[in-house]
Design a protein around this motif. Sequence first.
Motif, PDB file in Angstrom:
ATOM      1  N   GLY A 142       0.821  -1.210   0.000  1.00 31.32           N
ATOM      2  CA  GLY A 142       0.000   0.000   0.000  1.00 31.32           C
ATOM      3  C   GLY A 142       0.855   1.260   0.000  1.00 31.32           C
ATOM      4  N   ILE A 185      -6.052   8.225  -7.707  1.00 28.58           N
ATOM      5  CA  ILE A 185      -6.537   6.853  -7.529  1.00 28.58           C
ATOM      6  C   ILE A 185      -5.473   6.001  -6.844  1.00 28.58           C
ATOM      7  CG2 ILE A 185      -7.204   4.751  -8.775  1.00 28.58           C
ATOM      8  CD1 ILE A 185      -8.547   6.620 -10.845  1.00 28.58           C
ATOM      9  N   PHE A 186      -4.224   6.116  -7.291  1.00 29.66           N
ATOM     10  CA  PHE A 186      -3.133   5.359  -6.678  1.00 29.66           C
ATOM     11  C   PHE A 186      -2.964   5.727  -5.205  1.00 29.66           C
ATOM     12  CE2 PHE A 186      -0.137   3.641 -10.179  1.00 29.66           C
ATOM     13  CZ  PHE A 186      -1.216   3.143 -10.876  1.00 29.66           C
ATOM     14  N   LEU A 226      -6.063   4.323  -3.176  1.00 27.13           N
ATOM     15  CA  LEU A 226      -5.984   2.864  -3.052  1.00 27.13           C
ATOM     16  C   LEU A 226      -4.784   2.427  -2.208  1.00 27.13           C
ATOM     17  CD1 LEU A 226      -6.938   1.636  -6.635  1.00 27.13           C
ATOM     18  CD2 LEU A 226      -8.282   1.476  -4.545  1.00 27.13           C
ATOM     19  N   GLY A 282      -5.413   3.296   1.450  1.00 27.37           N
ATOM     20  CA  GLY A 282      -6.484   2.412   1.924  1.00 27.37           C
ATOM     21  C   GLY A 282      -5.969   1.009   2.195  1.00 27.37           C
ATOM     22  N   SER A 283      -5.151   0.504   1.307  1.00 28.98           N
ATOM     23  CA  SER A 283      -4.559  -0.821   1.498  1.00 28.98           C
ATOM     24  C   SER A 283      -3.606  -0.830   2.686  1.00 28.98           C
ATOM     25  CB  SER A 283      -3.818  -1.239   0.235  1.00 28.98           C
ATOM     26  OG  SER A 283      -3.178  -2.466   0.419  1.00 28.98           O
TER      27      SER A 283
END
Length: 101
Positions: A43, A68-69, A72, A75-76
């Motif tokens: 992440g 977006i990267f 994400l 979040g990961s």
Amino acid sequence: MPALVIFIIFSFSFYVYYKIRYVRSERPIERRFLSAKASVALGLFVALFGINQLFLYQTTVTYIIAAIFIILGFGSAWAGYRAYRYYLPQAVEEAEAAKQK
């Protein structure tokens, strides 16, 4: 940003390290624990890669994909950290039980 590139390389290196340890581990809770740590590293890699793209290119498409990267990736990393905190006491308990055998 050379410092950002170093952090990207470190995070990817930690991801590979934890995945190798995950494959080599035989204890089930330890495997989940290592998977959570690998998730945090991956992440961070994705999020830092997105941040790095913001400095390299100045287009609208880059901003959208980098956002977006970043979302994400963080979040990961957050989900991996929560799993890490959940499995940490169980992994310690499992390791202590394995030492006593």
